[in-house]
Enzyme design. Structure first.
Site, PDB file in Angstrom:
ATOM      1  N   HIS A  58       0.821  -1.211   0.000  1.00  0.00           N
ATOM      2  CA  HIS A  58       0.000   0.000   0.000  1.00  0.00           C
ATOM      3  C   HIS A  58       0.855   1.262   0.000  1.00  0.00           C
ATOM      4  CE1 HIS A  58      -3.970   1.804   1.708  1.00  0.00           C
ATOM      5  NE2 HIS A  58      -3.401   2.601   0.840  1.00  0.00           N
ATOM      6  N   HIS A  60       1.363   5.143  -2.149  1.00  0.00           N
ATOM      7  CA  HIS A  60       0.940   6.101  -3.180  1.00  0.00           C
ATOM      8  C   HIS A  60       2.205   6.691  -3.785  1.00  0.00           C
ATOM      9  CE1 HIS A  60      -3.337   6.001  -2.017  1.00  0.00           C
ATOM     10  NE2 HIS A  60      -2.853   5.761  -0.807  1.00  0.00           N
ATOM     11  N   ARG A  62       2.188   8.209  -6.836  1.00  0.00           N
ATOM     12  CA  ARG A  62       1.745   9.441  -7.517  1.00  0.00           C
ATOM     13  C   ARG A  62       2.016   9.520  -9.007  1.00  0.00           C
ATOM     14  NH1 ARG A  62      -1.645  10.130  -3.455  1.00  0.00           N
ATOM     15  NH2 ARG A  62      -0.794  11.192  -1.632  1.00  0.00           N
ATOM     16  N   ASN A  92      -4.797   5.721  -7.485  1.00  0.00           N
ATOM     17  CA  ASN A  92      -5.505   7.022  -7.472  1.00  0.00           C
ATOM     18  C   ASN A  92      -4.603   8.165  -7.943  1.00  0.00           C
ATOM     19  OD1 ASN A  92      -3.920   6.990  -5.121  1.00  0.00           O
ATOM     20  ND2 ASN A  92      -5.396   8.170  -3.922  1.00  0.00           N
ATOM     21  N   ASP A 150      -8.604   2.475  -3.778  1.00  0.00           N
ATOM     22  CA  ASP A 150      -8.103   3.091  -2.543  1.00  0.00           C
ATOM     23  C   ASP A 150      -7.960   4.605  -2.673  1.00  0.00           C
ATOM     24  OD1 ASP A 150      -6.847   2.866   0.201  1.00  0.00           O
ATOM     25  OD2 ASP A 150      -5.324   3.980  -0.902  1.00  0.00           O
ATOM     26  N   HIS A 177     -11.135   0.501   0.583  1.00  0.00           N
ATOM     27  CA  HIS A 177     -10.960   1.667   1.460  1.00  0.00           C
ATOM     28  C   HIS A 177     -12.299   1.800   2.162  1.00  0.00           C
ATOM     29  CE1 HIS A 177      -9.522   5.982   2.187  1.00  0.00           C
ATOM     30  NE2 HIS A 177     -10.689   5.888   2.780  1.00  0.00           N
ATOM     31  N   HIS A 230      -5.796  -0.313   5.746  1.00  0.00           N
ATOM     32  CA  HIS A 230      -5.675   0.665   6.838  1.00  0.00           C
ATOM     33  C   HIS A 230      -6.801   0.657   7.889  1.00  0.00           C
ATOM     34  CE1 HIS A 230      -8.298   2.919   4.155  1.00  0.00           C
ATOM     35  NE2 HIS A 230      -7.323   3.397   3.401  1.00  0.00           N
ATOM     36  N   ASP A 303       0.662   2.808   3.595  1.00  0.00           N
ATOM     37  CA  ASP A 303      -0.212   3.887   3.109  1.00  0.00           C
ATOM     38  C   ASP A 303       0.605   5.182   2.967  1.00  0.00           C
ATOM     39  OD1 ASP A 303      -2.383   5.180   2.119  1.00  0.00           O
ATOM     40  OD2 ASP A 303      -3.576   5.168   3.944  1.00  0.00           O
ATOM     41  N   HIS A 307       2.533  14.351  -0.122  1.00  0.00           N
ATOM     42  CA  HIS A 307       1.956  15.577  -0.679  1.00  0.00           C
ATOM     43  C   HIS A 307       3.029  16.650  -0.647  1.00  0.00           C
ATOM     44  CE1 HIS A 307      -2.112  13.997  -0.808  1.00  0.00           C
ATOM     45  NE2 HIS A 307      -1.947  13.527   0.416  1.00  0.00           N
TER      46      HIS A 307
HETATM   47  O1  DOR Z   1      -4.663   9.742   3.911  1.00  0.00           O
HETATM   48  C1  DOR Z   1      -4.842   9.235   2.829  1.00  0.00           C
HETATM   49  N1  DOR Z   1      -4.191   9.672   1.737  1.00  0.00           N
HETATM   50  N2  DOR Z   1      -5.713   8.247   2.719  1.00  0.00           N
HETATM   51  C2  DOR Z   1      -6.065   7.755   1.521  1.00  0.00           C
HETATM   52  O2  DOR Z   1      -6.845   6.842   1.487  1.00  0.00           O
HETATM   53  C3  DOR Z   1      -5.547   8.338   0.272  1.00  0.00           C
HETATM   54  C4  DOR Z   1      -4.235   8.946   0.511  1.00  0.00           C
HETATM   55  C5  DOR Z   1      -3.779   9.794  -0.629  1.00  0.00           C
HETATM   56  O3  DOR Z   1      -3.883   9.384  -1.787  1.00  0.00           O
HETATM   57  O4  DOR Z   1      -3.246  10.867  -0.364  1.00  0.00           O
END
Ligand code: DOR
Length: 427
Positions: A58, A60, A62, A92, A150, A177, A230, A303, A307
């Site tokens: 899990h 991300h 990006r 995602n 997710d 999710h 999660h 997870d 950002h």
């Molecule tokens: O906190 C999260 N950020 N939970 C998620 O399910 C998605 C993830 C994201 O893509 O930033």
């Protein structure tokens, strides 16, 4: 032929503690222990533990489209710095990974990088819209290993049912999710005493527990292999346990942040702690920790959700959800749960190695001859400060900034090649 020896290694895998030995790697596999003979490279790892590299189901990463937050190079670089040899990337992105061509492209890019092995997840619904299923067969054919929306719950139970049936035919795992949208509403943190005191919109445990219940019922109905991502709360996990006790085809994941942080961290209104599902109460954290010991949790997934600094500096209501944690996961959990808690090192390792492999139906990694030389060298002794400015991830913020942790990965090998070496050996 390329031979490497890791000398004086303390070897541990899920079969047990094998004591000190010299571990020989030949090309991309483990050759054996204490073999001797000519080697191209000798690395003395005295004092450190050598164990199979971790598997994250899990993360991300990006890419495609959100490279300002992270890309395959920075994300897979962060992964190997965290001791991970295999990473399942979430779908995602922009565009959403809902087309086989995107999967193929990600795989070829990641292979050229030569960092951690990428195993992409593909979206369950087109554009993550929750309306139309993606083409699971074509996505699997292209290399997708998991189906998940997710980031978004699957609102339509019928769609989830069809997804589970389709995935079951193909032997794919569906990851959910599980947050009930009507109950979650616009909550930015756990609904409870702390959210009331701070006057912030809450997201109740009921949103998680109710959706996990629905998702597990659908798994039972359809026979689909469902992996609940999660799990953040006691009630949520109790629902999973209840279904497992009845033989439902479900597995569950918890994250490093839900195991170590509570909703009280939001008292300073700092978005670094804003995550979905939200950080819960001390009681929930204690329950999840104890569940690791009881063996009812199948895997720890990071997870990892990077950002930009600018996004995470918005006010709490506007900032995006997500914690970037893949580089600190092992030291954090080793320090808090093993060194200062009641968890066995072997249990923690299994939750990061064998556990994820079993969830996916993959071979459980070991240090036996002929197995992949995907390894992590762990320094369990030296305390080092969490310094986000040194992260390989593009996200240079962390809830654990400044905390002194032990258990840092100091080298990571993937396919027999050293893909990470920690530069500063002590603080
Ligand atoms: O906190 C999260 N950020 N939970 C998620 O399910 C998605 C993830 C994201 O893509 O930033």
């Amino acid at each position: 032929m390329r031979r490497t020896v890791l000398q004086n290694a303390h070897l541990i895998d899920h079969r047990g503690d094998h004591g000190k030995a010299d571990l020989y790697l030949r090309d991309d596999v483990i050759e054996g222990i204490d073999l001797g003979g000519e080697v191209a490279q000798t690395i003395d790892v005295a004092g450190a533990v050598v164990t199979p590299a971790f598997i994250d189901l899990h993360a991300h990463l990006r890419e495609p489209g959100q490279e300002v937050k992270e890309d395959l190079r920075s994300g897979l670089g962060a992964a190997v710095a965290g001791g991970y040899g295999t990473v399942v990337s979430m779908a995602n992105t922009t565009p959403v990974v809902d087309e086989p061509g995107l999967v193929t492209e990600m795989l070829s890019k990641s292979e050229a990088l030569g960092l951690a092995r990428l195993r992409p997840a593909a979206a369950l619904s087109r554009g993550l819209q929750g309306k139309q299923l993606t083409d699971f067969a074509a996505l699997r054919e292209a290399g997708a290993v998991m189906i998940t929306d997710d980031g978004e719950p699957v609102k339509d139970a019928h769609l989830l049912r069809r997804a589970c049936e389709y995935a079951a035919e193909l032997g794919l795992v569906v990851q959910t999710h599980s947050e009930e949208p009507g109950l979650r509403q616009d909550g930015v943190m756990n609904e409870g005493l702390v959210s009331q005191r701070l006057g912030l919109p809450g997201n109740p445990v009921a949103a998680e527990a109710a959706m996990i219940y629905r998702d597990c019922e659908v798994a039972m109905l359809s026979g689909g292999r469902l992996h609940v991502a999660h799990v953040s709360s006691k009630r949520g996990l109790q629902v999973v346990e209840w279904f497992k006790a009845q033989g439902a085809p479900v597995t569950a994941e918890v994250t490093p942040h839900h195991l170590t942080l509570s909703d009280e961290t939001l008292e300073g209104f700092d978005p670094v702690y804003k995550v979905a599902p939200p950080l819960r109460t001390h009681d929930d954290v204690a329950y999840l920790r104890n569940a690791l010991i009881r063996g009812v949790i199948d895997a720890i997934g990071t997870d990892h959700a990077p950002h930009t600094q600018a996004e995470k500096e918005r006010d709490l209501l506007e900032a995006p959800f997500g914690i970037a944690n893949i580089e600190v996961t092992f030291p954090l959990l080793y320090s808090e749960l093993v060194a200062n808690g009641g968890l066995e090192l072997s249990t923690l390792l299994d939750l990061l190695q064998g556990g994820p492999a079993r969830v996916m139906g993959w071979q459980v990694p070991t240090l036996e001859a002929t197995r992949a030389a995907d390894l992590v060298v762990l320094d369990l002794e030296t305390g080092r400060r969490v310094a986000p400015e040194t992260f390989k991830s593009k996200a240079k913020q962390s809830p654990w900034t400044g905390q002194v942790l032990k258990g840092w990965p100091v080298m990571t090998f993937v396919r027999g090649k050293m893909v990470f070496e920690r530069e500063v050996l002590s603080d």
